[in-house]
Enzyme design. Structure first.
Site, PDB file in Angstrom:
ATOM      1  N   SER A 243       0.797  -1.224   0.000  1.00  0.00           N
ATOM      2  CA  SER A 243       0.000   0.000   0.000  1.00  0.00           C
ATOM      3  C   SER A 243       0.828   1.272   0.000  1.00  0.00           C
ATOM      4  O   SER A 243       0.391   2.284  -0.536  1.00  0.00           O
ATOM      5  CB  SER A 243      -0.981  -0.009   1.166  1.00  0.00           C
ATOM      6  OG  SER A 243      -0.358  -0.427   2.350  1.00  0.00           O
TER       7      SER A 243
ATOM      8  N   HIS B  85      -5.484  -3.711  -2.464  1.00  0.00           N
ATOM      9  CA  HIS B  85      -5.182  -2.609  -3.383  1.00  0.00           C
ATOM     10  C   HIS B  85      -5.162  -3.068  -4.844  1.00  0.00           C
ATOM     11  O   HIS B  85      -4.610  -2.361  -5.690  1.00  0.00           O
ATOM     12  CB  HIS B  85      -3.838  -1.962  -3.024  1.00  0.00           C
ATOM     13  CG  HIS B  85      -3.937  -0.949  -1.934  1.00  0.00           C
ATOM     14  ND1 HIS B  85      -4.496   0.299  -2.114  1.00  0.00           N
ATOM     15  CD2 HIS B  85      -3.576  -1.014  -0.635  1.00  0.00           C
ATOM     16  CE1 HIS B  85      -4.451   0.971  -0.975  1.00  0.00           C
ATOM     17  NE2 HIS B  85      -3.901   0.196  -0.059  1.00  0.00           N
TER      18      HIS B  85
ATOM     19  N   LYS C 267     -12.198  -0.322  -1.180  1.00  0.00           N
ATOM     20  CA  LYS C 267     -11.280   0.432  -2.045  1.00  0.00           C
ATOM     21  C   LYS C 267     -11.871   0.507  -3.464  1.00  0.00           C
ATOM     22  O   LYS C 267     -12.863   1.195  -3.663  1.00  0.00           O
ATOM     23  CB  LYS C 267      -9.884  -0.191  -1.970  1.00  0.00           C
ATOM     24  CG  LYS C 267      -9.271   0.059  -0.591  1.00  0.00           C
ATOM     25  CD  LYS C 267      -7.820  -0.316  -0.464  1.00  0.00           C
ATOM     26  CE  LYS C 267      -7.250   0.204   0.841  1.00  0.00           C
ATOM     27  NZ  LYS C 267      -6.924  -0.825   1.825  1.00  0.00           N
TER      28      LYS C 267
HETATM   29  C1  LIG Z   1      -6.872  -1.142   3.203  1.00  0.00           C
HETATM   30  C2  LIG Z   1      -6.257  -2.435   3.490  1.00  0.00           C
HETATM   31  C3  LIG Z   1      -6.796  -3.301   4.434  1.00  0.00           C
HETATM   32  C4  LIG Z   1      -7.959  -2.912   5.295  1.00  0.00           C
HETATM   33  O1  LIG Z   1      -9.139  -2.996   4.592  1.00  0.00           O
HETATM   34  P1  LIG Z   1     -10.494  -2.515   5.309  1.00  0.00           P
HETATM   35  O2  LIG Z   1     -11.563  -3.246   4.594  1.00  0.00           O
HETATM   36  O3  LIG Z   1     -10.547  -1.037   5.136  1.00  0.00           O
HETATM   37  O4  LIG Z   1     -10.393  -2.911   6.739  1.00  0.00           O
HETATM   38  C5  LIG Z   1      -6.209  -4.533   4.600  1.00  0.00           C
HETATM   39  N1  LIG Z   1      -5.130  -4.893   3.888  1.00  0.00           N
HETATM   40  C6  LIG Z   1      -4.562  -4.080   2.977  1.00  0.00           C
HETATM   41  C7  LIG Z   1      -3.385  -4.530   2.205  1.00  0.00           C
HETATM   42  C8  LIG Z   1      -5.114  -2.816   2.755  1.00  0.00           C
HETATM   43  O5  LIG Z   1      -4.537  -2.007   1.886  1.00  0.00           O
END
Ligand SMILES: *Cc1c(COP(=O)(O)O)cnc(C)c1O
Length: 394
Positions: A182, A210, A241
């Site tokens: 990320s 992502h 996302k």
């Molecule tokens: C954003 C993210 C999460 C968390 O996801 P949520 O559904 O917002 O809890 C977990 N792992 C990665 C790699 C992320 O980028």
């Protein structure tokens, strides 16, 4: 409050403030999107995970409303008591079909999915082998299990191999990696990771938060992009996302493992069911993705264009092929100051500092979306160049 505790907390907060590192919530005066109003000022948004621009998609919103009308607002229950409706089973089936896995189990977030994944599967006689740049939720999930913990250098296959050698005596071994990292926006070397896993008889989990929706030939993520479908035992991902941006997540993968999680995963057993509206919205997102996904090419061409213009301008970027483009500033207060100046100039980006990134690796993470126009990207580059020159960064 206890006087000592009060003093300690106040001094922590004033130190953050002095160093220019205090995180502030900027309040949006409307829905998420390409152009938003922040603190009363219209700005172009380059810091959302809204890769496909679906956060304010009218069809998705309508589907969520319809689901709420049909299935109610909430379940007031966990899944195994009385919190499972047909729409939850339908979403699990559709995700499994999209990701080409056996089965899927829903969670309120991917943070919860990662919190659920390790503890039921691994105990003292096992080992978990984790990339050093994995997301905080993977790190926390690993902390909840009793397995031996090994960390390999970021995307370093020699380092992974020595961890596999070192853990040869373990009963079970699981390699855990982000699909896209990320903060750097780079892609895990899944082909090599899966080959090593096969050689050493280890399991593999990939967190594709992502990537799901926009990477890979048909948007199925890094597992598709790297050509390792069928070789990854567990995929976790988020609906928060690219896939609409509301909330919710899942673990998808091998049938026996998903069956295990329905018996033992603690966030599944002890946390409330995903709201029906989220299920309805996410089902619509899957419809859109499977009907040709016209968005993902735009996301990637915007990212490509931004990268090449910023490189031409002399900025130091972390190399990559995703919609995450980290502009390296290194110095923490400078990264924060540049982000503030860009916001003044109508470009909304965030400076990331320790502990989100390592010390002295501060950066501005720019995220491109399918909704950005070429003119938007040009405006962002212009603002970076103007403010970057003023600050002596280029
Ligand atoms: C954003 C993210 C999460 C968390 O996801 P949520 O559904 O917002 O809890 C977990 N792992 C990665 C790699 C992320 O980028």
């Amino acid at each position: 409050m206890n006087e000592q505790v009060r003093k300690e907390l106040e001094s922590f907060l004033s130190l953050q403030e002095e160093q220019g590192l205090l995180k502030r919530e900027r309040v949006l005066e409307g829905s998420q999107g390409r152009s938003i109003s922040v603190d009363g000022r219209p700005v172009l948004n380059f810091c959302a995970n809204n890769y496909l621009g679906l956060s304010d998609n009218q069809e998705v919103i309508q589907a969520a409303k319809d689901a709420m009308d049909r299935w109610g607002y909430g379940l007031s229950s966990v899944r195994f008591i009385c919190g499972t409706q047909q729409i939850h089973k339908e979403l699990e089936r559709r995700i499994s079909s999209f990701l080409r896995t056996d089965d899927t189990i829903l969670f309120s977030s991917c943070f919860d999915a990662n919190g659920a994944l390790f503890e039921p599967l691994l105990s003292e006689e096992d080992a978990v082998i984790s990339d050093e740049l994995n997301h905080a939720s993977i790190i926390d999930g690993i902390r909840l299990c009793k397995a031996q913990r090994l960390r390999y250098k970021h995307s370093d296959m020699e380092s992974l191999k020595s961890c596999l050698e070192e853990s040869k005596q373990s009963r079970r071994r699981l390699i855990a990696t982000d699909g896209v990292f990320s903060m750097d926006g780079d892609i895990a070397r899944l082909k090599e990771i899966c080959a090593l896993a096969k050689q050493y008889d280890a399991l593999v989990m990939v967190d594709d938060s992502h990537a799901t929706g926009y990477l890979g030939k048909t948007g199925r993520g890094t597992v598709e992009l790297c050509g390792v479908e069928g070789q990854v035992d567990l995929i976790t991902t988020t609906f928060g996302k690219a896939c609409g941006g509301a909330s919710g997540g899942c673990i998808s993968g091998n049938q026996l493992l998903i069956d295990l999680y329905r018996q033992r995963a603690r966030p599944y057993l002890f946390s409330n069911t995903l709201a029906p509206a989220i299920c309805g919205g996410t089902l619509k997102v899957l419809d859109l993705l499977e009907a040709g996904n016209p968005y993902k090419e735009r996301t990637l061409s915007n990212a490509h264009y931004f990268r090449s213009e910023m490189e031409k301008a002399g900025f130091d970027l972390v190399k990559g092929e995703t919609a995450i483009v980290p502009v390296m500033i290194y110095d923490e207060p400078k990264a924060v100051a540049l982000a503030d100046r860009l916001l003044q100039a109508g470009i909304y980006v965030i400076g990331f500092c320790y502990p989100v990134v390592p010390k002295s690796k501060a950066r501005i993470r720019v995220q491109l979306s399918a909704t950005h126009t070429k003119a938007d990207v040009d405006r962002a580059v212009e603002a970076f160049v103007t403010e970057g020159k003023k600050m002596g960064l280029i």
